[in-house]
Scaffold this active site. Structure first.
Site, PDB file in Angstrom:
ATOM      1  NE  ARG A  15      35.781  33.319  84.222  1.00 20.00           N
ATOM      2  CZ  ARG A  15      34.824  33.710  83.365  1.00 20.00           C
ATOM      3  NH1 ARG A  15      34.212  34.862  83.539  1.00 20.00           N
ATOM      4  NH2 ARG A  15      34.496  32.956  82.339  1.00 20.00           N
TER       5      ARG A  15
ATOM      6  CD  GLU B 225      28.214  33.534  79.249  1.00 23.46           C
ATOM      7  OE1 GLU B 225      28.013  33.946  78.107  1.00 23.46           O
ATOM      8  OE2 GLU B 225      27.959  34.195  80.260  1.00 23.46           O
TER       9      GLU B 225
ATOM     10  CG  HIS C 227      35.492  34.925  77.526  1.00 24.37           C
ATOM     11  ND1 HIS C 227      35.332  35.001  78.882  1.00 24.37           N
ATOM     12  CD2 HIS C 227      34.444  35.605  77.004  1.00 24.37           C
ATOM     13  CE1 HIS C 227      34.236  35.706  79.170  1.00 24.37           C
ATOM     14  NE2 HIS C 227      33.690  36.085  78.035  1.00 24.37           N
TER      15      HIS C 227
ATOM     16  CG  ASN D 113      29.647  33.471  83.332  1.00 22.21           C
ATOM     17  OD1 ASN D 113      30.352  33.270  84.327  1.00 22.21           O
ATOM     18  ND2 ASN D 113      30.138  33.559  82.117  1.00 22.21           N
TER      19      ASN D 113
ATOM     20  CD  GLU E 204      31.231  36.476  82.531  1.00 21.92           C
ATOM     21  OE1 GLU E 204      30.183  36.958  82.059  1.00 21.92           O
ATOM     22  OE2 GLU E 204      32.136  36.002  81.824  1.00 21.92           O
TER      23      GLU E 204
ATOM     24  CE1 TYR F 227      26.665  39.834  83.484  1.00 25.88           C
ATOM     25  CE2 TYR F 227      26.697  37.565  82.703  1.00 25.88           C
ATOM     26  CZ  TYR F 227      27.365  38.741  82.982  1.00 25.88           C
ATOM     27  OH  TYR F 227      28.708  38.828  82.771  1.00 25.88           O
TER      28      TYR F 227
END
Ligand SMILES: *[C@@H]1O[C@H](CO)[C@@H](O)[C@H](O)[C@H]1NC(C)=O
Ligand SMILES: *[C@@H]1O[C@H](CO)[C@@H](O)[C@H](O)[C@H]1NC(C)=O
Length: 508
Positions: free
Chosen positions: A105, A195, A150, A338, A409, A340
């Site tokens: 990606r 995002e 992005h 995504n 992600e 984290y």
């Protein structure tokens, strides 16, 4: 040219020997990844490419802002050279190939294709760069997954207010049409926007991120609104005019951290956590993935009420037309997330540092992390693997299993070095939670992309924190790349389709 592969193989050999005696006692995950599971790695144009003015590229807001405000980043750095992937893309492809993954990606720099942002002038050199990169990937049997936007908006659009201006929906469609026309023969998986929440909250609602609009509680919601409409427009453009012959898929990626109640027996904490999930993720997911579409009702109601109390004549949250609601609903072939980190939530009507209005104030939630969750570098990234499984279950509960989830992600930051045992554990533990989500909770997760292929420009943090599977030497003109232990470990997971928690253990 095959340096990285050779390096990887050498390191791999060393570590296999080291670890062989322990193999019998190795602890494995109880589940294996499905046969067709999409393993990949991710990057983004501005974070790795450099070549900021090479080959006819125009400027993005990150170029312009960092040139004017060199101290905006932690280390006074910018993206002028970054990892120099503009010149080193063939090495990048070899690195992806050496990991054994079948997907990469990456994002297109809008300003490299359309230096002025608008489609009246197309930059041939920029087009050639991406065509060469995509062909190189396909030659290595790697499928590109390409993000259109992005964070790196072409600078000229800021004079129009960037994404607070509805005209951006048209310009985004123009750009997408050019990109589908020029690359659609090579690219079959498109990621529209990365995002929106992070981009709008930090870039438009505060001074934390470029373009530093800092117009909280209003510009951030306008930005989210028009990004969503831009996404929907581009989805239907592809669906109607390109999909019939190009036969690809197209989807949206949302930021998705997990909000856990601080005290799960305290109803106000439970409500606070739900409020956060509905506003940070639901604001984007509900219009696209829910049965009824539109913004979540609870979010709509809260922002409407606060707006009136604050003296506004109408809600600060823009309103979709019935037609827009219809077009947004179902406008994504996958549910891109995504993920984290997680945080603990408790209700808190006001804090000193919250502007009124603002998203923070609209949420009315105090966020903290549990002291037992390690933070290795970035202060926002506390490691709490079970939060990943809980998040996937929350998504499944709210939006069902019809649209497959792709984790576009997931990763962690440290201060660098190739013996990155903490990252090895992070990937092991987060991937284990993903397996549990699939097999024990029935979540329809079909893909996973590690962030990131290599150390890169991490926005506000510059090069001070590292997310890469590959180390990049930013002091060397060659920007030489070296695989870290996490690269070797990830390759083993991809190869065996399961997690061996003892494969690369920190020496006692
Ligand atoms: C695997 O399953 C066994 C037996 O149910 C259990 O005791 C163990 O904790 C599980 N291991 C992992 C890594 O989930
Ligand atoms: C629940 O948490 C809030 C803070 O979020 C606190 O003010 C309240 O006293 C707590 N209630 C109970 C019953 O513990």
């Amino acid at each position: 040219m095959r340096n990285s592969v050779i390096m990887l193989v050498c390191l791999l050999t060393t570590f296999s020997v080291l670890h062989f005696p322990q193999l019998a006692a190795s602890r494995y995950s109880n589940y294996t990844f499905p046969d067709n599971f999409m393993f990949g790695v991710a990057s983004a144009a501005f974070q790795i490419e450099g070549g900021w003015n090479a080959g006819g590229r125009g400027e993005s807001v990150w170029d312009t802002y960092l040139h004017e405000h060199p101290d905006f980043t932690a280390d006074n750095s910018n993206g002028d050279i970054a990892a120099d992937s503009y010149n080193k893309y063939k090495q990048d492809v070899i690195m992806v190939e050496s990991l054994g993954v079948k997907y990469y990606r990456l994002s297109i720099s809008w300003s490299r294709i359309l230096p002025r942002g608008t489609d009246n002038y197309v930059n041939k050199e920029g087009v050639n760069y991406y065509r060469s990169l995509f062909k190189e990937l396909l030659k290595a049997n790697i499928t590109p997954v390409v993000t259109l936007f992005h964070f790196d908006l072409p600078t000229p659009f800021m004079d129009l207010g960037g994404w607070t201006n509805p005209v951006m929906v048209d310009y985004f469609e123009d750009y997408a049409r050019i990109v589908f026309t020029l690359f659609g023969d090579l690219v079959k998986l498109w990621n529209t926007i990365n995002e929106p929440h992070v981009y709008c909250l930090h870039g438009y609602g505060s001074d934390y991120f470029v373009p530093v609009l800092n117009f909280p509680g209003i510009a951030d919601y306008l930005c989210s609104h028009y990004l969503l409409l831009g996404h929907s427009r581009v989805y239907h453009l592809y669906d109607k005019h390109f999909r019939p012959h190009q036969k690809g898929k197209i989807f949206l990626t949302c930021e998705a951290f997990y909000a856990e109640p601080k005290d799960k027996n305290n109803i106000t904490d439970v409500e606070a956590a739900e409020r956060v999930l509905q506003l940070r993720l639901g604001l984007y997911a509900h219009p696209v993935f829910s049965e009824n579409g539109d913004y979540p009702e609870t979010v709509r109601k809260r922002i409407n009420e606060l707006s009136i109390i604050q003296g506004y004549k109408r809600s600060r949250l823009p309103v979709f037309t019935q037609e827009e609601i219809k077009l947004l609903k179902g406008s994504s072939d996958f549910f891109g997330i995504n993920h984290y980190t997680s945080a603990l939530m408790s209700s808190c009507p006001m804090q000193e540092n919250w502007p009124v209005p603002s998203i923070d104030h609209d949420l009315g939630v105090f966020m903290e992390t549990d002291p037992s969750w390690p933070i290795y570098a970035s202060d926002w990234l506390a490691v709490y693997p079970p939060g990943f499984r809980k998040l996937l279950s929350w998504i499944t509960k709210n939006y069902g299993t019809k649209i497959p989830i792709i984790v576009t992600e997931n990763g962690m930051s440290d201060y660098g070095g190739i013996n990155d045992y903490n990252r090895v554990s992070y990937f092991n533990e987060y991937l284990e939670q993903l397996l549990l989500a699939i097999y024990e909770d029935g979540c329809n997760v079909i893909g996973y992309f590690a962030w990131s292929l290599m150390d890169d420009f991490e926005w506000r943090d510059g090069y001070s924190v590292k997310f890469g599977l590959f180390h990049v030497d930013f002091d060397s003109p060659e920007r030489s790349r070296t695989p870290k232990l996490s690269a070797i470990n990830f390759r083993e997971i991809v190869r065996t389709k399961r997690i061996n928690f003892d494969y690369l253990k920190r020496p006692e």
